[in-house]
Write an enzyme that holds these catalytic residues in place. Structure first.
Site, mmCIF file in Angstrom:
data_model
loop_
_atom_site.group_PDB
_atom_site.id
_atom_site.type_symbol
_atom_site.label_atom_id
_atom_site.label_comp_id
_atom_site.label_asym_id
_atom_site.label_seq_id
_atom_site.Cartn_x
_atom_site.Cartn_y
_atom_site.Cartn_z
ATOM 1 N N ASN A 151 0.800 -1.220 0.000
ATOM 2 C CA ASN A 151 0.000 0.000 0.000
ATOM 3 C C ASN A 151 0.835 1.273 0.000
ATOM 4 O OD1 ASN A 151 0.208 -1.593 2.551
ATOM 5 N ND2 ASN A 151 -0.253 0.385 3.479
ATOM 6 N N THR A 237 -26.746 -11.521 8.206
ATOM 7 C CA THR A 237 -27.511 -11.276 6.986
ATOM 8 C C THR A 237 -26.681 -10.457 6.009
ATOM 9 O OG1 THR A 237 -29.555 -11.357 8.232
ATOM 10 C CG2 THR A 237 -29.639 -10.252 6.087
ATOM 11 N N CYS A 322 3.376 10.498 13.159
ATOM 12 C CA CYS A 322 3.760 11.082 14.440
ATOM 13 C C CYS A 322 3.254 10.182 15.556
ATOM 14 C CB CYS A 322 3.160 12.479 14.552
ATOM 15 S SG CYS A 322 3.923 13.418 15.847
HETATM 16 C C1 LIG Z 1 -2.767 -3.742 1.861
HETATM 17 C C2 LIG Z 1 -4.013 -3.488 2.637
HETATM 18 N N1 LIG Z 1 -4.603 -4.500 3.280
HETATM 19 C C3 LIG Z 1 -5.736 -4.334 3.998
HETATM 20 C C4 LIG Z 1 -6.324 -3.094 4.112
HETATM 21 C C5 LIG Z 1 -7.552 -2.948 4.953
HETATM 22 O O1 LIG Z 1 -8.720 -2.894 4.176
HETATM 23 P P1 LIG Z 1 -10.068 -2.283 4.773
HETATM 24 O O2 LIG Z 1 -9.845 -0.828 4.930
HETATM 25 O O3 LIG Z 1 -11.122 -2.605 3.733
HETATM 26 O O4 LIG Z 1 -10.350 -2.983 6.052
HETATM 27 C C6 LIG Z 1 -5.741 -2.007 3.464
HETATM 28 C C7 LIG Z 1 -6.325 -0.658 3.614
HETATM 29 O O5 LIG Z 1 -5.617 0.330 3.683
HETATM 30 C C8 LIG Z 1 -4.561 -2.209 2.707
HETATM 31 O O6 LIG Z 1 -3.961 -1.200 2.067
#
Ligand SMILES: Cc1ncc(COP(=O)(O)O)c(C=O)c1O
Length: 385
Positions: A151, A237, A322
């Site tokens: 990410n 659900t 931070c």
């Molecule tokens: C690599 C990765 N995994 C998992 C997540 C978590 O996903 P969610 O926000 O749908 O719980 C994120 C969200 O930033 C992510 O970037």
């Protein structure tokens, strides 16, 4: 006010076509998909259509998709679900040092339950070495979880190679594909994975919905026990509203053309920055094995947050946070061996379908026109603040 959104890895806007298919479920189509009467029919049909749309994107069977509340739940279900289903045959889980907290925190929890976790190192570009994986698998290993794409820096892991090693050892393989679905190919059979997590809000669907691909024959203990929803894998659900949105988003994501355009813009952005800043900047992440929308750039010896503060209306993220009054390098950059001098100046720009060339050019000009005070050097900053 100027608004330029370059934080698509944090979240994406809901695509108008996604919003359109969700609308009936906010009004007349309110039925419970599990009911046996007329009011259930539209909800049940939408749920199963969405399951098929997700399966089509991943190249799997419809019954291999479990709806969840998002990427975090999908990851938790994969890790805890496999651990609790298989702890009789082993206690060892392998992951990496660059995972999202939605993997590392469930791992920490499982450690407190008696699991042993191995965190694989990464190289300077953020990639694991499949040979390292091969070396740490033991007869007690029950699961390997390696993210598809990171990410923060966008680095793409050699998943197919790692999954092949897992299969040779008879170990299940999970990948957190929250950042890769909709940006690069994520066919579960080409990747060779047994479990794969999706997060709706990273691919133009709403927040609060996701899915876990669970290969046929793989059993896991549910996180939520209750009635037999989702074939007994996730009680509660189902929301036809959210499922329909995720399904449509996955259908749209099959067209990769928008990502080709995004990559062209991302590369233009990087070239323009290089022209203006030369060796005062550095690219974080793999130069080639990287998400097409992600540009994580370090302004060397500067503080990323200070630079971002100087930009007008630009939404992006920094590579530092931070904590308790002290600026700290992100664990991902740290694991990559990036020094404080480079890492503290990291800014993650993540582009998306809505990004225009004009927006990129405005950001480049804003960066170029920043006063020298915005490029406050690390040594000039007070580290206790
Ligand atoms: C690599 C990765 N995994 C998992 C997540 C978590 O996903 P969610 O926000 O749908 O719980 C994120 C969200 O930033 C992510 O970037």
């Amino acid at each position: 006010m100027l608004r330029i959104y370059l934080d698509y890895n944090a979240s994406t806007p809901i695509d108008p076509a996604v919003a359109a298919v969700m609308k009936p479920f906010l009004a007349e189509d309110f039925g419970n998909p599990s009911s046996g009467h007329w009011a259930a029919a539209p909800a049940k049909a939408a749920l199963e259509k969405a399951r098929g749309q997700i399966a089509a994107l991943l190249g799997c069977e419809d019954d291999e998709i479990v709806f969840t509340s998002g990427g975090s739940e999908a990851n938790n279900l994969a890790l805890k679900g496999i651990y609790f289903a298989r702890r009789g045959s082993g206690d060892h889980i392998i992951t990496t040092r660059v995972e999202h907290p939605a993997i590392t925190e469930p791992c920490r929890f499982l450690e407190s339950m008696g699991a042993r976790i191995t965190y694989l190192p990464v190289d300077r570009s953020g990639r694991v070495d499949p040979d390292d994986l091969n070396r740490v698998i033991t007869s007690r290993t029950i699961l390997i979880s390696i993210m598809h794409a990171n990410n923060e820096v966008g680095t793409i892991q050699p998943i197919a190679e790692c999954a092949r090693i897992a299969r040779e050892h008879g170990v299940l393989f999970h990948t957190d594909a929250a950042q890769s679905v909709g940006k690069i190919a994520t066919d579960v059979n080409q990747l060779g994975v047994d479990l794969l997590s999706i997060a709706g809000h990273k691919l133009y669907a709403p927040k609060g919905v996701g899915a876990l691909f669970v290969r046929r024959g793989v059993t896991l203990e549910p996180l939520l026990h209750g009635a037999g929803h989702e074939s007994g894998r996730r009680a509660g659900t189902e929301s036809a509203l959210l499922a329909a949105g995720l399904g449509k988003a996955c259908e749209l994501a099959r067209d990769m053309a928008p990502m080709d355009r995004v990559q062209v813009l991302r590369d233009h952005f990087w070239r323009e920055l290089q022209e203006r800043f030369g060796n005062r900047i550095a690219l974080n992440g793999h130069p080639a094995h990287r998400l097409p929308n992600t540009l994580n750039v370090s302004f060397i010896n500067c503080i990323g947050a200070e630079i971002l503060k100087g930009l007008d209306g630009v939404a992006a993220s920094t590579g530092s946070a931070c904590h308790a009054g002290r600026i700290e390098l992100s664990p991902v950059l740290e694991a990559m061996g990036i020094t404080r001098e480079v890492g503290m100046g990291a800014i993650r720009f993540s582009l998306g379908r809505g990004t225009t060339r004009e927006e990129i050019d405005v950001v480049v000009e804003q960066l170029n026109g920043l006063p020298t005070t915005a490029f406050m050097t690390l040594s000039a900053s007070n580290p206790s603040k």
